[in-house]
Design a protein around this motif. Structure first.
Motif, PDB file in Angstrom:
ATOM      1  N   LYS A  10       0.822  -1.208   0.000  1.00 10.71           N
ATOM      2  CA  LYS A  10       0.000   0.000   0.000  1.00 10.71           C
ATOM      3  C   LYS A  10       0.860   1.265   0.000  1.00 10.71           C
ATOM      4  N   GLU A  11       1.951   1.262   0.791  1.00  7.76           N
ATOM      5  CA  GLU A  11       2.819   2.428   0.816  1.00  7.76           C
ATOM      6  C   GLU A  11       3.447   2.665  -0.556  1.00  7.76           C
ATOM      7  N   ASP A  12       3.841   1.599  -1.218  1.00  5.67           N
ATOM      8  CA  ASP A  12       4.452   1.734  -2.548  1.00  5.67           C
ATOM      9  C   ASP A  12       3.448   2.281  -3.552  1.00  5.67           C
ATOM     10  N   ILE A  13       2.217   1.788  -3.511  1.00  7.27           N
ATOM     11  CA  ILE A  13       1.179   2.251  -4.433  1.00  7.27           C
ATOM     12  C   ILE A  13       0.855   3.720  -4.171  1.00  7.27           C
ATOM     13  N   ASN A  14       0.712   4.091  -2.891  1.00  7.53           N
ATOM     14  CA  ASN A  14       0.413   5.491  -2.556  1.00  7.53           C
ATOM     15  C   ASN A  14       1.524   6.425  -3.039  1.00  7.53           C
TER      16      ASN A  14
END
Length: 568
Positions: A10-14
Motif C-alpha cells: 500500500k505504501e508503494d502504491i500510494n
C-alpha cells in the motif's frame, strides 16, 4: 507477514500515485489539459467520500461485529477452575461465539403490537386459566395475572391468546395464531429463552394441531439447552424452583411422546433420571394432585416408549412367537397403571371427573396402539403361523374392544362430550384413528376378521351425530370439526344405506376371528388420511390426517373395482 507485506504494498502504491499526480499537474500547466485536471480532481473528491485510499481502514487484528456475526466457528474457551474432573466436556465451550439475532421482547408483545386490546387478552387468559390449563395439569403452574404473563414471555401470552380464541370460536383466532407463529419463529434462534417460552411452546403444541410437531421440537431443544432435565436432584431435595422446572420437563416429555410415538416417530426426549424418578417426585413436599395426574401420563407413555422400541415401526413385519410374550407383559403393565391411577383420582373443581375418566381414555388409547400390532403383515402370505394363530385372534379381539370402548365412551358419556372442546389434539387424533380402525376391520377385512358390521356401523353413526352436535359451536379451525365431517363422509362411503353387505350377519356379541384364507392386499383400498399434514398413518399408525383426502369405496361393497392408494 501477510499484514506487513500488505502494508508495504500500500505504501508503494500510494507513493506512485502521488508521483503520478505531480507529473500530471506539471503537464497540465504547460498544455491545455486544465479541463482534464479538473475532472481528475472531481474524481479524487468522490474517491475520498467512497472507496478512495482514505476509506481503507488500517490493518487491525480486531474483528468487526458484523464479521464476527457471520463467523461460524469463533467459540470462546472458558477455563472454569470451579469445574471438577467429572464436569461435562461441553461445559468448557461457551456458546457466546454463536450470536443470535435478539429482538426486543416488548416489541413482540401481542398487545403492544396492536393485535389485541388489554381487555381481549385478559378474556382469553381467563378462558385458558379457568379451564384449558387444567386439562394439561397446569402448564402455567401457579395462577398469574395478565401483567405477570406479559412480563414472563410474549410467546406464552401469544400462545394462550391463540388457544383461548380457538376454544371460544373467536374471530380473533386467525390473527392471534399468525402472531404466535411469528414470535415462535423469532424465538427459535434466540439465546435468551426462558422457562415461560417453553410453556408457551407446549401450549401451542398441545392444542394447535397444524404446528404441534414444530413447537414441541423447539421446546425439547430449549428445555435441554437450559437444563430442565438436570433439576430432578434438587427438586427431590425440596427446592421449589427446581420442582417447577422438573414438572415442566415432564410436560415437555409427555407432549413429545404425544406427537412422536403415535405418529411412528422416535421421541426426542429420553428415559433419563428425571423420568425414572417420577414416582419419587410425587413424594416431595411441593407435589400436588395435578403432579400426580402428570406423572400418570409419564408412566403411561413410558410403556408406550418401550413398546415402540421393542416392536419398531415396520408395519409389514408380522408378529412371531418371540413377540407375543413381551406384548402381553406390556398389556399387564397398562392394566396395572389403570388400576393404580383410577382409584387415586377424584372430582376436580375445574374439569369435573376428567382426572379419573381421562385415565380410562388414555388406557384404551394405549391398548389400541398395542393390540393393533396383531394386524401387522396382514398382506403377506402366511402372516399368521399356526403356533400363534390363537394369540393373534385374541389380540385382534382386544384391539377391536379398545377401539369400540373409545367410541362408546364418547357416544354415551355426556361429561366426556363436554370435555371435547378443551382436550388436547391427541384425543381428537385417537378418536379419528378408532373410527378408521373399526370401519377398516369391519369392512376391508370382513372376510378374514369376523365382526358384527351392523353394530359397528350403528356405533360410528351415533358417534358422527354426537360430534356434529358438539362441534356446532366450535371454531372451524378446531381439529374435531374436520374429524366430525370426515367421519360422516367416510361412513357414508363405507356403509351407504342402500348397500347390500356381502358378509353374513353375526350376533351382536360376535368375536373377532382371523381366518387363514388368502388375505387381500393391505394397500388395496387403503383409506389415506394423511394428505393434508406431514404425519405418518401407515398400517394402523396414527398420523395427522385429512378424512376427506380419499374417494375410494370400502372393501365390503360388491362389484367395486379398487385402486391401490399410497401408504402413508
Amino acid at each position: 507477514m501477510i499484514l506487513e507485506s500488505d502494508s508495504l504494498w500500500k505504501e508503494d502504491i500510494n507513493s506512485k500515485i502521488r508521483k503520478l499526480e505531480s507529473a500530471v499537474e506539471k503537464l497540465a500547466s504547460h498544455t491545455s489539459l486544465s479541463d482534464l485536471l479538473d475532472s481528475v480532481e472531481d474524481g479524487d473528491a468522490e474517491d475520498e467520500e467512497g472507496s478512495g485510499p482514505k476509506s481503507i481502514p488500517p490493518p487491525s487484528t480486531q474483528v468487526s461485529p458484523q464479521t464476527e456475526k457471520n463467523t461460524p466457528h469463533n467459540f470462546e474457551i472458558v477455563m472454569d477452575d470451579d469445574s471438577g474432573p467429572a464436569a461435562i466436556p461441553g461445559s468448557v465451550v461457551s456458546p457466546v461465539g454463536w450470536p443470535a439475532v435478539e429482538q426486543n421482547r416488548a416489541e413482540q408483545d401481542i398487545i403492544n403490537r396492536g393485535v389485541l386490546t388489554v381487555e381481549q387478552a385478559q378474556s382469553y387468559l381467563d378462558v385458558y386459566q379457568n379451564r384449558l390449563d387444567h386439562f394439561l395439569y397446569r402448564i402455567i403452574g401457579d395462577r398469574r395475572d395478565l401483567v405477570q404473563v406479559r412480563t414472563g414471555s410474549p410467546l406464552l401470552l401469544a400462545a394462550i391468546c391463540a388457544v383461548g380464541a380457538l376454544h371460544v370460536a373467536s374471530p380473533d383466532f386467525e390473527k392471534c395464531y399468525e402472531h404466535f407463529v411469528s414470535v415462535a419463529a423469532a424465538q427459535t434462534f434466540s439465546r435468551s429463552n426462558n422457562v415461560d417460552d417453553i410453556r408457551g411452546l407446549c401450549v401451542g403444541a398441545f392444542w394447535l394441531s397444524g404446528i404441534s410437531w414444530t413447537c414441541i421440537g423447539i421446546a425439547v431443544r430449549i428445555s435441554t439447552e437450559i437444563g430442565l432435565h438436570r433439576s430432578i436432584s434438587k427438586a427431590l431435595a425440596g427446592d421449589r424452583n427446581h420442582y417447577l422446572r422438573t414438572r415442566l420437563y415432564y410436560l415437555v416429555w409427555v407432549c413429545d411422546h404425544h406427537f412422536s410415538i403415535a405418529y411412528g416417530r422416535p421421541p426426542m426426549t429420553r428415559q433419563d433420571d428425571s423420568i425414572r424418578a417420577s414416582l419419587q417426585f410425587l413424594e416431595t413436599e411441593n407435589a400436588v394432585e395435578d403432579d400426580a395426574r402428570l406423572v400418570s401420563q409419564v408412566q403411561f407413555w413410558a410403556v408406550g416408549r418401550d413398546v415402540y422400541e421393542t416392536f419398531g415401526v415396520d408395519v409389514e413385519r408380522p408378529l412371531n412367537q418371540q413377540m407375543i410374550e413381551p406384548l402381553r407383559r406390556y398389556s399387564i403393565r397398562l392394566d396395572n397403571l389403570r388400576a393404580d391411577w383410577t382409584e387415586r383420582f377424584g372430582y376436580n373443581e375445574f374439569v369435573g371427573n376428567y382426572p379419573r375418566k381421562g385415565v380410562g381414555l388414555h388406557y384404551h388409547f394405549a391398548k389400541l396402539y398395542l393390540y393393533s400390532f396383531a394386524f401387522r403383515g396382514i398382506s403377506r402370505p402366511g402372516w399368521k403361523t399356526p403356533d400363534i394363530a390363537l394369540d393373534i385372534d385374541e389380540l385382534a379381539n382386544s384391539a377391536l374392544l379398545s377401539a369400540t370402548a373409545i367410541l362408546r365412551a364418547v357416544v354415551s358419556d355426556a361429561e366426556i362430550q363436554s370435555y371435547l372442546n378443551g382436550l388436547p389434539t391427541y384425543f381428537d387424533v385417537m378418536i379419528a384413528f378408532a373410527v378408521v380402525f373399526v370401519l377398516k376391520v369391519s369392512t376391508k377385512y370382513a372376510t378374514s376378521v369376523r365382526v358384527d358390521t351392523s353394530e359397528i356401523r350403528t356405533l360410528v353413526a351415533q358417534l358422527v351425530d354426537v360430534l356434529k352436535n358438539v362441534t356446532t359451536a366450535m371454531h372451524s379451525r378446531h381439529l374435531l370439526v374436520s374429524v366430525a365431517r370426515g367421519a360422516e363422509q367416510l361412513l357414508n362411503r363405507c356403509c351407504p344405506s342402500n348397500a347390500q353387505i356381502s358378509v353374513a350377519p353375526l350376533p351382536s356379541n360376535a368375536h373377532v376371528t382371523m381366518s387363514q384364507a388368502p388375505q387381500p392386499t393391505f394397500d388395496d383400498g387403503l383409506y389415506d388420511m394423511s394428505a393434508a399434514w406431514d404425519g405418518s398413518f401407515g398400517n394402523f399408525y396414527m398420523g395427522e390426517f385429512d378424512f376427506l383426502s380419499s374417494q375410494e369405496p370400502c372393501a365390503f361393497l360388491p362389484d367395486m373395482q379398487y385402486q391401490s392408494a399410497p401408504q402413508t
